[in-house]
Motif scaffolding. Structure first.
Motif, PDB file in Angstrom:
ATOM      1  N   LYS A   7       0.831  -1.205   0.000  1.00 24.07           N
ATOM      2  CA  LYS A   7       0.000   0.000   0.000  1.00 24.07           C
ATOM      3  C   LYS A   7       0.868   1.258   0.000  1.00 24.07           C
ATOM      4  O   LYS A   7       0.582   2.218  -0.708  1.00 24.07           O
ATOM      5  CB  LYS A   7      -0.915  -0.009   1.225  1.00 24.07           C
ATOM      6  N   GLN A   8       1.938   1.226   0.786  1.00 23.47           N
ATOM      7  CA  GLN A   8       2.814   2.388   0.859  1.00 23.47           C
ATOM      8  C   GLN A   8       3.587   2.582  -0.447  1.00 23.47           C
ATOM      9  O   GLN A   8       3.849   3.713  -0.865  1.00 23.47           O
ATOM     10  CB  GLN A   8       3.772   2.256   2.043  1.00 23.47           C
ATOM     11  N   GLU A  10       2.444   1.839  -3.421  1.00 23.55           N
ATOM     12  CA  GLU A  10       1.472   2.427  -4.336  1.00 23.55           C
ATOM     13  C   GLU A  10       1.242   3.898  -4.009  1.00 23.55           C
ATOM     14  O   GLU A  10       1.055   4.721  -4.912  1.00 23.55           O
ATOM     15  CB  GLU A  10       0.153   1.652  -4.263  1.00 23.55           C
ATOM     16  N   ARG A  11       1.277   4.188  -2.708  1.00 24.32           N
ATOM     17  CA  ARG A  11       1.089   5.582  -2.285  1.00 24.32           C
ATOM     18  C   ARG A  11       2.220   6.462  -2.812  1.00 24.32           C
ATOM     19  O   ARG A  11       1.988   7.559  -3.301  1.00 24.32           O
ATOM     20  CB  ARG A  11       1.037   5.633  -0.755  1.00 24.32           C
ATOM     21  N   ARG A  12       3.440   5.984  -2.703  1.00 19.87           N
ATOM     22  CA  ARG A  12       4.587   6.748  -3.185  1.00 19.87           C
ATOM     23  C   ARG A  12       4.515   6.937  -4.695  1.00 19.87           C
ATOM     24  O   ARG A  12       4.860   8.004  -5.211  1.00 19.87           O
ATOM     25  CB  ARG A  12       5.895   6.038  -2.817  1.00 19.87           C
ATOM     26  N   ALA A  14       1.759   7.139  -6.431  1.00 25.35           N
ATOM     27  CA  ALA A  14       0.696   8.130  -6.676  1.00 25.35           C
ATOM     28  C   ALA A  14       1.217   9.546  -6.458  1.00 25.35           C
ATOM     29  O   ALA A  14       0.931  10.461  -7.239  1.00 25.35           O
ATOM     30  CB  ALA A  14      -0.500   7.848  -5.770  1.00 25.35           C
ATOM     31  N   ILE A  15       1.996   9.727  -5.386  1.00 28.46           N
ATOM     32  CA  ILE A  15       2.562  11.049  -5.104  1.00 28.46           C
ATOM     33  C   ILE A  15       3.501  11.474  -6.221  1.00 28.46           C
ATOM     34  O   ILE A  15       3.448  12.612  -6.709  1.00 28.46           O
ATOM     35  CB  ILE A  15       3.299  11.033  -3.744  1.00 28.46           C
ATOM     36  N   THR A 218      -5.777  16.185   2.046  1.00 29.94           N
ATOM     37  CA  THR A 218      -5.027  15.327   1.121  1.00 29.94           C
ATOM     38  C   THR A 218      -3.556  15.703   1.138  1.00 29.94           C
ATOM     39  O   THR A 218      -3.195  16.849   1.400  1.00 29.94           O
ATOM     40  CB  THR A 218      -5.571  15.440  -0.319  1.00 29.94           C
ATOM     41  N   LEU A 220      -1.842  14.766  -1.645  1.00 31.87           N
ATOM     42  CA  LEU A 220      -1.575  14.618  -3.074  1.00 31.87           C
ATOM     43  C   LEU A 220      -1.646  15.986  -3.766  1.00 31.87           C
ATOM     44  O   LEU A 220      -2.698  16.626  -3.791  1.00 31.87           O
ATOM     45  CB  LEU A 220      -2.582  13.661  -3.700  1.00 31.87           C
ATOM     46  N   ASP A 256      -2.272   7.613   6.849  1.00 31.58           N
ATOM     47  CA  ASP A 256      -1.889   6.357   6.190  1.00 31.58           C
ATOM     48  C   ASP A 256      -0.591   6.473   5.406  1.00 31.58           C
ATOM     49  O   ASP A 256      -0.259   5.613   4.597  1.00 31.58           O
ATOM     50  CB  ASP A 256      -3.019   5.871   5.281  1.00 31.58           C
ATOM     51  N   ASN A 257       0.166   7.554   5.651  1.00 27.84           N
ATOM     52  CA  ASN A 257       1.421   7.756   4.928  1.00 27.84           C
ATOM     53  C   ASN A 257       2.569   7.826   5.912  1.00 27.84           C
ATOM     54  O   ASN A 257       2.430   8.446   6.969  1.00 27.84           O
ATOM     55  CB  ASN A 257       1.343   9.045   4.100  1.00 27.84           C
TER      56      ASN A 257
END
Length: 317
Positions: A7-8, A10-12, A14-15, A218, A220, A256-257
């Protein structure tokens, strides 16, 4: 554990994708009317533009988000999680900031969430010092009770006693006036209690509805950029409004980050302020931009706002 790591990752991604989206958009240019202007004296930039010609409604007000957090919490321990500005209120005003965002709790101490810093007295002292050193600079001072806290007792009386004759009374006609016509009053003070009654028309203080925004939680950058543009597009032009509307060029750490410190997160959007203004022109929304706020304000952000204000005064925007 593996799903959390995935998940992390994927988060990175996305950023990174969102940062690249804004970087690519920058290739279209960041020029707009007034973008090449740099005031010679930021401390007195309103005076420099001629107070007799500058209408309140046409000013693009450089603002700071969570303005009094320069000394919040414990240095190097809790401060990085709540600090949104590195300068004192006085130094921000000298740099050119004209909208101050203050959050207070029940004992009149400034706070950001659960973290506390100095008392409101320190903010007032800095404002008074700046006002004593300038003649024609108008300030919007927003004070709100922070979420999760109680309203400080008789805080409206406190603000009126402290700022007294400097306060611009709540009156929608102010939007049609020039700076010169508002003087010698200098402070538009918006008081936003959570439970206590709102200031009424004619009061020395302004009620919450006169400074509006559409904040989203957010981290993002492109998501925030696009949300800011969408909500701005839904506003009336500044020439038709009887309230101030704020756009915040900030992003916020989210639970969540793994990156929870303010500065590295908000830097994802910090450098795109001029891009936002230029895109406002491209999309036809530039006549709606009014209060523009940021974390960790700098000279370039102030100049971006002042330049557009000057262009409006000169009839070029």
């Amino acid at each position: 554990m593996g799903s959390q790591v995935s998940k992390q990752v994927e988060r990175r991604k996305a950023i990174h994708t969102e940062e690249k989206t804004l970087s690519d958009l920058r290739n279209s240019g960041e020029d707009y009317p007034g973008s090449d202007y740099h005031p010679s004296d930021r401390k007195n930039w309103m005076s420099e533009l001629n107070p007799e010609k500058v209408e309140i409604k046409k000013i693009v007000w450089p603002g700071t988000h969570d303005s009094a957090t320069n000394k919040i919490g414990i240095p190097c321990i809790t401060r990085p999680f709540a600090q949104c500005q590195s300068l004192s209120i006085y130094r921000q005003l000298v740099m050119g900031t004209r909208v101050i965002d203050i959050r207070v709790q029940e004992n009149r101490r400034v706070c950001h969430g659960i973290l506390l810093t100095y008392s409101m007295d320190v903010v007032i002292k800095d404002i008074k010092k700046f006002l004593s050193e300038t003649q024609s600079e108008i300030i919007i001072l927003e004070v709100r009770t922070e979420f999760g806290h109680e309203d400080p007792p008789e805080f409206d009386k406190y603000l009126q006693e402290q700022l007294g004759d400097c306060l611009v009374p709540q009156d929608e006609n102010v939007f049609e006036k020039t700076i010169a016509e508002v003087l010698p009053k200098r402070v538009i003070c918006v008081w936003k209690p959570r439970k206590l009654s709102q200031p009424q028309t004619g009061s020395a203080l302004w009620s919450a509805g006169y400074l509006r925004d559409n904040w989203i939680n957010t981290d993002l950058p492109s998501t925030k950029f696009e949300s800011n543009m969408k909500h701005l597009s839904e506003q009336q032009p500044v020439t038709s409004r009887k309230y101030f509307y704020r756009v915040e060029n900030t992003v916020t750490p989210v639970p969540d980050n793994p990156v929870l410190c303010v500065k590295p997160v908000t830097e994802r959007i910090h450098g795109f302020a001029r891009l936002f203004i230029s895109q406002c022109f491209s999309k036809g929304y530039a006549d709606r931009l009014q209060v523009f706020s940021t974390d960790f304000i700098d000279h370039d952000f102030v100049d971006a706002c002042v330049g557009l204000t000057r262009a409006r005064v000169e009839g070029r925007a």
